[in-house]
Design an enzyme around this catalytic site. Sequence first.
Site, PDB file in Angstrom:
ATOM      1  N   TYR A  32       1.142  -0.927  -0.273  1.00 20.12           N
ATOM      2  CA  TYR A  32       0.098   0.183  -0.089  1.00 20.12           C
ATOM      3  C   TYR A  32       0.769   1.345  -0.461  1.00 20.12           C
ATOM      4  CZ  TYR A  32       0.634   1.008   4.979  1.00 20.12           C
ATOM      5  OH  TYR A  32       1.355   1.233   6.119  1.00 20.12           O
ATOM      6  N   ARG A  99      -7.694 -20.557  -0.837  1.00 18.09           N
ATOM      7  CA  ARG A  99      -6.936 -20.323   0.015  1.00 18.09           C
ATOM      8  C   ARG A  99      -5.265 -21.529  -0.651  1.00 18.09           C
ATOM      9  NH1 ARG A  99      -3.853 -21.037   5.033  1.00 18.09           N
ATOM     10  NH2 ARG A  99      -4.092 -19.106   5.996  1.00 18.09           N
ATOM     11  N   HIS A 101      -0.851 -20.813   0.582  1.00 15.53           N
ATOM     12  CA  HIS A 101       0.140 -19.767   0.343  1.00 15.53           C
ATOM     13  C   HIS A 101       0.662 -19.273  -0.779  1.00 15.53           C
ATOM     14  CE1 HIS A 101      -0.311 -20.717   4.561  1.00 15.53           C
ATOM     15  NE2 HIS A 101       0.850 -20.456   5.493  1.00 15.53           N
ATOM     16  N   GLU A 178      13.255   2.546  13.598  1.00 15.19           N
ATOM     17  CA  GLU A 178      12.273   3.763  13.217  1.00 15.19           C
ATOM     18  C   GLU A 178      10.885   3.566  13.844  1.00 15.19           C
ATOM     19  OE1 GLU A 178      10.681   2.947   9.432  1.00 15.19           O
ATOM     20  OE2 GLU A 178      10.136   0.736   9.693  1.00 15.19           O
TER      21      GLU A 178
HETATM   22  N1  PDD Z   1       3.187   5.610   7.507  1.00 14.37           N
HETATM   23  N2  PDD Z   1       8.277   4.124   8.377  1.00 14.37           N
HETATM   24  C1  PDD Z   1       7.075   3.333   8.770  1.00 14.37           C
HETATM   25  C2  PDD Z   1       6.906   2.150   9.401  1.00 14.37           C
HETATM   26  C3  PDD Z   1       5.766   3.610   8.093  1.00 14.37           C
HETATM   27  O1  PDD Z   1       5.031   3.093   8.358  1.00 14.37           O
HETATM   28  C4  PDD Z   1       6.151   5.227   7.611  1.00 14.37           C
HETATM   29  C5  PDD Z   1       4.627   5.834   6.979  1.00 14.37           C
HETATM   30  C6  PDD Z   1       6.926   5.946   6.924  1.00 14.37           C
HETATM   31  C7  PDD Z   1       7.009   7.252   6.460  1.00 14.37           C
HETATM   32  O2  PDD Z   1       6.785   7.388   5.432  1.00 14.37           O
HETATM   33  P1  PDD Z   1       6.624   8.407   4.476  1.00 14.37           P
HETATM   34  O3  PDD Z   1       7.268   9.680   4.944  1.00 14.37           O
HETATM   35  O4  PDD Z   1       6.934   7.904   3.488  1.00 14.37           O
HETATM   36  O5  PDD Z   1       5.053   8.830   4.527  1.00 14.37           O
HETATM   37  C8  PDD Z   1       8.298   5.418   8.015  1.00 14.37           C
HETATM   38  C9  PDD Z   1       2.342   6.350   6.752  1.00 14.37           C
HETATM   39  C10 PDD Z   1       1.832   7.258   6.860  1.00 14.37           C
HETATM   40  C11 PDD Z   1       0.365   5.574   6.597  1.00 14.37           C
HETATM   41  O6  PDD Z   1       1.517   3.461   7.513  1.00 14.37           O
HETATM   42  O7  PDD Z   1      -0.607   5.568   7.426  1.00 14.37           O
END
Ligand code: PDD
Length: 281
Positions: A32, A99, A101, A178
Amino acid sequence: MTKVLINEHLVDEQDARVPYNDRGYVFGDGIYEYIRTYNNNIFTAKPHFERLLRSAKEIGLDLKYNVDELTELVQELLAANGVVNGGVYIQVTRGAAPRDHAFPTPSVEANVMAFTKTYERPYKLLEEGINAITIEDIRWLRCDIKSLNLLGNVLAKESAVKYNAQEAIQHRGDIVTEGSSSNVYAIKGGEIYTHPVNNYILNGITRMVIKDIAEAKGIPFNEGTFTVDFLRNADEIIVSSTSIEVMPVIKLDGEFVGEGKVGPITKSLQEGFNRYIDADS
Ligand code: PDD
């Protein structure tokens, strides 16, 4: 009536359905993107759609659209829903199949779905900052893929909520990776430190923008690993994403970060980000 995009069709929200055996539902087998719109314009559209195509390629999913076609589909949906300030989630799964895998043979059509949100920028939080906790990163080893499998991220975020925080900053052992849905930066001695782009983090589009802004302003942007201890001793901490932009963290695990208020480097990056929005929208 709010519309949802399902395989090129704009469907009324109440009628929007995906099949029970869609692999996104059964296995989380899909990818996504979340893309922001400011003032009726899609922000940093190209890198987002390019990342979607990269994620598709990395999981061997055959997506029949290019960046321009994806942009057009999403624009149509945003216009139908009259979204001025908000965002759009676009989700692609490997399709519906009995279904098993292994990938379906013969292959089936991917399912492409998109839905929108309307909301304003988080001005108050951007000005005041948020609380974060630290938590062990229990996710898989391909965090560079924006996968629909978000269970590790969901559990991390839920822990943050339990501790009255808005974000959970993950670490593998000592190394900060992160946030549960954001990238993380420690600022120390006027320099920015953030995890390098590899399989342990998502290569955030907001991170790329922040890197551009820092370089333009002459703020050193160090892409290297750092420890939880280093983070705890930072002068300033930022988390960034499409939805939270350049967000200051003022408390980590209940302790004030630096002087306990939004710091000068953060403010400078926020100012740069505002200008970036104006230029890109
Ligand atoms: N998430 N790391 C993770 C695990 C993330 O889910 C996201 C963003 C980011 C930052 O990526 P970006 O700057 O491209 O949005 C880093 C979005 C906002 C979400 O899942 O809704």
